[in-house]
Design an enzyme around this catalytic site. Structure first.
Site, PDB file in Angstrom:
ATOM      1  N   GLY A 128     -18.541 -17.338  -9.235  1.00  0.00           N
ATOM      2  CA  GLY A 128     -18.398 -15.888  -9.133  1.00  0.00           C
ATOM      3  C   GLY A 128     -17.460 -15.495  -8.010  1.00  0.00           C
ATOM      4  O   GLY A 128     -17.623 -14.451  -7.372  1.00  0.00           O
ATOM      5  N   GLY A 140     -15.737 -12.003  -7.790  1.00  0.00           N
ATOM      6  CA  GLY A 140     -16.583 -10.819  -7.736  1.00  0.00           C
ATOM      7  C   GLY A 140     -16.585 -10.178  -6.362  1.00  0.00           C
ATOM      8  O   GLY A 140     -15.861 -10.591  -5.448  1.00  0.00           O
ATOM      9  N   ASP A 184     -17.062 -20.846 -16.689  1.00  0.00           N
ATOM     10  CA  ASP A 184     -18.222 -20.118 -17.185  1.00  0.00           C
ATOM     11  C   ASP A 184     -19.431 -20.974 -16.840  1.00  0.00           C
ATOM     12  O   ASP A 184     -19.606 -22.067 -17.389  1.00  0.00           O
ATOM     13  CB  ASP A 184     -18.112 -19.901 -18.693  1.00  0.00           C
ATOM     14  CG  ASP A 184     -19.324 -19.165 -19.281  1.00  0.00           C
ATOM     15  OD1 ASP A 184     -20.298 -18.931 -18.539  1.00  0.00           O
ATOM     16  OD2 ASP A 184     -19.294 -18.845 -20.477  1.00  0.00           O
ATOM     17  N   TYR A 207     -31.422  -7.523 -15.517  1.00  0.00           N
ATOM     18  CA  TYR A 207     -30.918  -8.107 -14.275  1.00  0.00           C
ATOM     19  C   TYR A 207     -32.065  -8.495 -13.356  1.00  0.00           C
ATOM     20  O   TYR A 207     -32.121  -9.613 -12.823  1.00  0.00           O
ATOM     21  CB  TYR A 207     -29.991  -7.115 -13.579  1.00  0.00           C
ATOM     22  CG  TYR A 207     -29.427  -7.592 -12.256  1.00  0.00           C
ATOM     23  CD1 TYR A 207     -28.601  -8.699 -12.186  1.00  0.00           C
ATOM     24  CD2 TYR A 207     -29.711  -6.901 -11.082  1.00  0.00           C
ATOM     25  CE1 TYR A 207     -28.074  -9.134 -10.983  1.00  0.00           C
ATOM     26  CE2 TYR A 207     -29.187  -7.318  -9.865  1.00  0.00           C
ATOM     27  CZ  TYR A 207     -28.368  -8.426  -9.816  1.00  0.00           C
ATOM     28  OH  TYR A 207     -27.855  -8.853  -8.607  1.00  0.00           O
ATOM     29  N   ILE A 225     -24.389  -3.499  -1.940  1.00  0.00           N
ATOM     30  CA  ILE A 225     -23.344  -3.983  -1.039  1.00  0.00           C
ATOM     31  C   ILE A 225     -22.133  -3.062  -1.136  1.00  0.00           C
ATOM     32  O   ILE A 225     -21.671  -2.740  -2.226  1.00  0.00           O
ATOM     33  CB  ILE A 225     -22.935  -5.429  -1.379  1.00  0.00           C
ATOM     34  CG1 ILE A 225     -24.166  -6.346  -1.376  1.00  0.00           C
ATOM     35  CG2 ILE A 225     -21.873  -5.929  -0.414  1.00  0.00           C
ATOM     36  CD1 ILE A 225     -24.878  -6.438  -0.040  1.00  0.00           C
TER      37      ILE A 225
END
Length: 322
Positions: A7, A10, A52, A142, A172
């Site tokens: 990630g 991100g 992935d 989530y 964040i």
């Protein structure tokens, strides 16, 4: 030490990767993501692989070819996006983590950082000063994936002796990457029209209060936890926070520096998610066990965000492309 950051393109990953490369050297930190780095600094400072995490074979190949010893596992589908694509959220957030834990068990990975979230809490959780040990009753996919992740990490730590450490991050706030599909995105989005002299339409109510953290504190917390002596850690995953404020209080603080800034509040489906989350967090366990102490409150964060985005606007690149 050979480090993998999943990630890495991100919000947290793109900045944490740079910090880790400064500390351990560019070639020692492998950035992995499902899209190419938009940041020139991220692209030029060290290796990048397309990955992935739900593809076990691809993840195994990266770990093997780069001799990975430590993983910061930041790959995730966030809360609002997860409600729109729940199957993909489960695949990335749960199957991706399970793949990593199994490969860590087999390959001898030394340490794993796994970020959880305040999304693990829910309507049956105390909303004010939410305690470290409490009911986890998420209402989003989530949140369900993050509770599952915490339990998986606990199991693999106890059953196989893996050193896994995590933080239940609040919202964040960062000037470096665009919002990534989270319920707390309004706390980032609001700054962009403010520096352009435009109004903002907020997708939660004015009185919506959530715990938040500025990116420098977010990164420091991860580093501090990973470097803390294991014998001092009573928990696998720690509550952590820095400040709590309402959407209206954020707008008012911005207005101190941008007079006339206007916000209209038009709640959408994300309001129900926000209403299920804590208003404030008790992170005393983190403060006691490994010395956690945030540096930024609301006023300091607003000053830094407005300054950073104003510089970006002057340079003609206000809106990041990541």
């Amino acid at each position: 030490m050979r480090i993998l950051v999943t990630g890495a393109t991100g919000q947290i990953g793109s900045e944490l990767t740079l910090v880790l490369r400064e500390r351990y050297g560019g070639d020692a930190v492998i950035a992995a993501g499902h899209r190419k780095p938009a940041s020139a600094a991220l692209a030029s400072s060290g290796p990048f692989v397309s990955l992935d995490v739900a593809n076990r074979d691809a993840l195994a190949r990266v770990i093997r070819e780069h001799g990975i010893e430590t993983v910061y596992h930041l790959a995730a589908v966030l809360s609002a996006t997860g409600e729109q694509h729940p199957q993909r959220a489960w695949d990335v957030n749960v199957n991706g983590l399970y793949n990593l834990l199994e490969l860590a068990r087999e390959s001898g990975i030394r340490q794993i950082f796994y970020p959880s979230s305040i999304a693990v809490f829910g309507p049956r959780t105390p909303r004010d000063r939410t305690p470290q040990d409490t009911v986890l009753s998420p209402t989003t996919m989530y949140g369900v994936t993050k509770v599952t992740g915490e339990l998986l990490c606990d199991y693999y730590a106890h059953r196989f002796g893996l050193d896994i450490r995590g933080l239940r991050y609040p919202g964040i706030i960062s000037s470096e990457t665009p919002p990534g599909g989270g319920t707390t995105d309004y706390a980032v989005e609001m700054f962009y029209p403010a520096v352009e002299g435009k109004p903002y339409t907020c997708f939660v109510r004015e009185d919506t209060m959530l715990p938040m953290m500025f990116m420098p504190d977010c990164l420091q917390a991860a580093l501090d936890l990973m470097e803390a002596p294991g014998a001092k850690l009573r928990y696998r995953t720690y509550n952590i926070s820095a400040m709590s404020f309402t959407a209206g209080e954020l707008a008012a603080e911005i207005r101190k520096h941008v007079p006339g800034f206007r916000v209209e509040y038009v709640p959408d489906f994300r309001q129900a998610i926000a209403d299920s989350w804590p208003r404030s967090i008790d992170d005393s366990a983190a403060r006691t066990d490994w010395g956690w102490k945030p540096r930024y409150g609301l006023p300091e964060m607003v000053v830094e965000m407005l300054a950073a985005l104003s510089r970006r606007r002057a340079a003609g690149c206000l809106y990041p492309t990541g």
